[in-house]
Each structure stands twice: as C-alpha cells, then as structure tokens.
Design an enzyme around this catalytic site. Structure first.
Site, PDB file in Angstrom:
ATOM      1  N   ARG A  50       0.832  -1.202   0.000  1.00  0.00           N
ATOM      2  CA  ARG A  50       0.000   0.000   0.000  1.00  0.00           C
ATOM      3  C   ARG A  50       0.869   1.257   0.000  1.00  0.00           C
ATOM      4  NH1 ARG A  50      -1.677   2.394   4.501  1.00  0.00           N
ATOM      5  NH2 ARG A  50      -1.794   0.455   5.684  1.00  0.00           N
ATOM      6  N   TYR A 102     -15.074  15.933 -17.674  1.00  0.00           N
ATOM      7  CA  TYR A 102     -15.591  14.569 -17.609  1.00  0.00           C
ATOM      8  C   TYR A 102     -16.670  14.519 -16.529  1.00  0.00           C
ATOM      9  CZ  TYR A 102     -15.765   9.696 -16.129  1.00  0.00           C
ATOM     10  OH  TYR A 102     -16.194   8.447 -15.753  1.00  0.00           O
ATOM     11  N   ASP A 173      -6.059  18.482 -15.879  1.00  0.00           N
ATOM     12  CA  ASP A 173      -6.334  17.112 -16.321  1.00  0.00           C
ATOM     13  C   ASP A 173      -5.841  17.006 -17.758  1.00  0.00           C
ATOM     14  OD1 ASP A 173      -7.456  14.761 -17.365  1.00  0.00           O
ATOM     15  OD2 ASP A 173      -9.149  14.846 -15.995  1.00  0.00           O
ATOM     16  N   LYS A 198      -6.741   5.427 -20.043  1.00  0.00           N
ATOM     17  CA  LYS A 198      -6.948   5.886 -21.411  1.00  0.00           C
ATOM     18  C   LYS A 198      -5.676   5.730 -22.248  1.00  0.00           C
ATOM     19  CE  LYS A 198     -11.082   7.042 -19.891  1.00  0.00           C
ATOM     20  NZ  LYS A 198     -11.022   7.006 -18.416  1.00  0.00           N
TER      21      LYS A 198
END
Length: 379
Positions: A50, A102, A173, A198
C-alpha cells in the site's frame, strides 16, 4: 542522460533500476502484499505494497519522467487520483473549475466534495474572466484542456500566470492529449492528473490514474494521503500500464493521423452540422493549441442533424464499438448525454452544448479506410 520521449516511454530516466537485478527486460510484477526486513532497524526500502511496491514505483518513475515532474503517484483509477487530490482541501475552501469536464469529475465535486463543504464555481476557462471568480477562500483552479466532450482549449500559460499571482494551486487534467502531446507542468501548472486507463494504458484492459506534481511539498502531502486512503495501483495493473506506455508515442501518432482523416470525412457529410476538433484552423483554440501542444490528439466530437440519426449511428456501427472510455487502440463512439455526462444536470449539459445530437469518437489505430467505411454505412 537526457533521453528523448520515445526512449523515456520504455525506460523513464533510469535504464538501470536498482530494484531489478535479474536482467529481466520486462520489469517484473512484484505480486506481494508485504516485504520482509533483514533485521530490526534495517529495510530493503520496501515495507508494504500500500505504501510502495517496486512495479508501481517503476511505473511512477516513467510517468514522472514523461511529464517532467518532481514526483508521480499511481492510483487505482483516474477518479481515485482526483479523489485523493481533493483531500488537499478543507471545509470552506473554494475551487474554480472548468464547466466542461468529464462527468465523473463533476459528480465527485458536486456530490462528495460539496458534502465536505468545499465550494465550486464552474466556468468556461477557455474564455471567461477567471479572476472575477477568485475570492479570499479560493485555493485552486482545476481545468481540462481540451475539454470533454466539447474540445474547448484553455490557455495553460495564461491560467498559470493568474494562479501564481493569487497564490492558487493550478491543476490540469491532461488525459485527452497525454504527455506525448502536452506537458502542463512545463507551462506553469502545479499538478497534472491523468486517467491512466486511457492513452497511457492504451489497450482498454485495465484502470489506472496518476497525479504528477512539480514540488517536494506537494509530493509529501500527497504521499501521506496516498498511503492513508489506500488507493494505490496494484502490481499487475502497474505492469499492464508500463507495457502500454512503451508504445504511447507510436500509438498517438497513428491515432492522430486517423483522427484527421475522419474529421475531413465528417466535414464533407451533409448530415453533420458541426465538428469539434482543435486541429481545425477555424477552431477557437487552434492557435493556442499550436503554442502549448505538440499535437491535437485523437479525440473528436461531432453534431448530427437529429437525435434519431445519432441513435441510428450508435446502433449501426460494426467495427467501431459503442462504448465508454477512450484512448485505446480500438475506435470507440460514445453518447455523452447518456454515458459520460449522464449525471450532469440537463441545464448544464444544454449550456455546454451536450445535446441528443452530439457524439464523441476516440479514434484508434485501425486501417483508416475500414473506419471511414464503417461510419459511412452507419450513416
């Protein structure tokens, strides 16, 4: 050594990773939850996946290199990255955001962050007066450029100047163009976020997200959030994105080439009312794009003459797939009003031009004649 972009896609800035001493050409998947210590007070540098994992660390090094950042953090999805980023803010803080984002980002801001008493002004950062919306509680400016799905282009250098003047965090972004075509940190941004699902991954086979920062201070704050909320990218998914990034540059070149051809075909189709693509000379953001980006990308949006035709096209494409997401080698067509922006209010969708006649295409690497033939038969 200062490597060129396509080389950094494969190695990052370090061709001799100290974690990997077997000579493996493909960086190994360290599929472990925890790491043993040689003894009390000594460590291999790894404790618990983690916190850190060699496979994820290699991916972060590559992404940081591609964006010319100080540090990069890899998350389980793009939305996990933005969710962690928003933990930098406190109740009462105010964020100026682009209004054509988005839909998942808008949903997060309106339904999660507002609940935590963070306030937002959603504006058109490509043309609105940003400074008019700055208040004493404003802490950040958050933009996409080009925007999703209407392809509006914001001048990154101009917004960076405004952010510096007022002491604001500037977040970009960069999903639509990827670090191959645009590097916001070089233009003055403080933070870059990506949906690594993406273009970075490029094969529609896993989820990932990234935050890249320009300073040690931001790195330390976000690393603390990162280990605390536990949304780091798993080792196998890190390896998949590493593998995808190796071909990022050559994929983007082919995808952009195909996008230009589809745009030209759409412009000759009498059933198409508008084509939104920053690479068109009459696009409002064309000149800015040429100044801040090395390419126009492979995302395009177009408007057809009726909602019936839009629905007909979605049901008639054969090679092109009617699906959400973008950036993969497969060409996908999306209906923003019911998919990516379904949770955005009717009023806001209408204001941004997202109507029942709007379709968005993420162009892949297929043969262009096959793509155009499929569009033609679908029309």
């Amino acid at each position: 050594m200062d490597y060129k972009f396509t080389t950094k896609c494969i190695y990052g800035d370090n061709t001799n990773n100290t974690c990997e001493n077997t000579g493996a050409i493909s960086f190994p998947i360290y599929q472990t939850a925890t790491f043993a210590h040689p003894g009390l007070g000594s460590s291999t540098g790894y404790d618990y996946s983690r916190l850190q994992n060699p496979t994820r660390e290699q991916l972060e090094n590559v992404v940081c290199s591609l964006e010319n950042g100080f540090d990069a953090l890899a998350f389980s999805s793009g939305m996990a990255a933005i969710t962690a980023l928003m933990e930098l803010f406190h109740p009462g803080d105010h964020v100026i955001s682009g209004n054509d984002l988005y839909g998942g980002s808008i949903r997060l801001f309106n339904h999660i962050n507002r609940k935590n008493q963070i306030t937002f002004d959603f504006i058109d950062t490509s043309k609105d007066d940003i400074e008019k919306h700055i208040t004493p509680s404003t802490k950040a400016i958050f933009i996409e450029t080009p925007t999703n799905p209407m392809m509006n282009v914001t001048d990154i250098r101009k917004v960076a100047s405004i952010a510096r003047k007022h002491g604001l965090l500037f977040i970009v972004d960069n999903t639509f163009l990827s670090p191959y075509f645009q590097n916001p940190l070089d233009l003055g941004a403080d933070v870059v976020v990506h949906s690594g699902t993406k273009f970075m991954g490029g094969h529609n086979d896993t989820l990932a997200g990234f935050i890249v920062v320009n300073s040690k201070e931001l790195s330390e704050k976000l690393r603390f959030i990162f280990k605390t909320v536990g949304s780091g990218l798993a080792p196998f998914d890190s390896w998949l994105i590493l593998r995808g990034i190796k071909t990022l540059a050559i994929r983007l070149e082919r995808q952009q080439q195909n996008a230009f051809a589809i745009v030209q075909w759409l412009l000759t189709n009498e059933k198409v009312k508008n084509v939104y693509y920053p690479g068109l000379p009459d696009h409002p953001g064309y000149e800015i794009s040429k100044l801040q980006s090395s390419g126009f990308g492979s995302m395009l949006t177009f408007e057809v003459e009726s909602a019936d035709l839009a629905r007909h096209i979605l049901g008639s494409v054969k090679l092109i797939r009617f699906a959400e997401s973008l950036g993969g080698v497969e060409t996908l067509i999306t209906y923003p009003i019911t998919q990516t922006h379904a949770d955005v209010s009717d009023e806001d969708r209408e204001k941004n031009g997202i109507t029942e006649t709007i379709l968005r295409i993420s162009v892949g690497i297929e043969d262009i004649s096959d793509l155009i033939n499929d569009l033609a038969q679908a029309f």
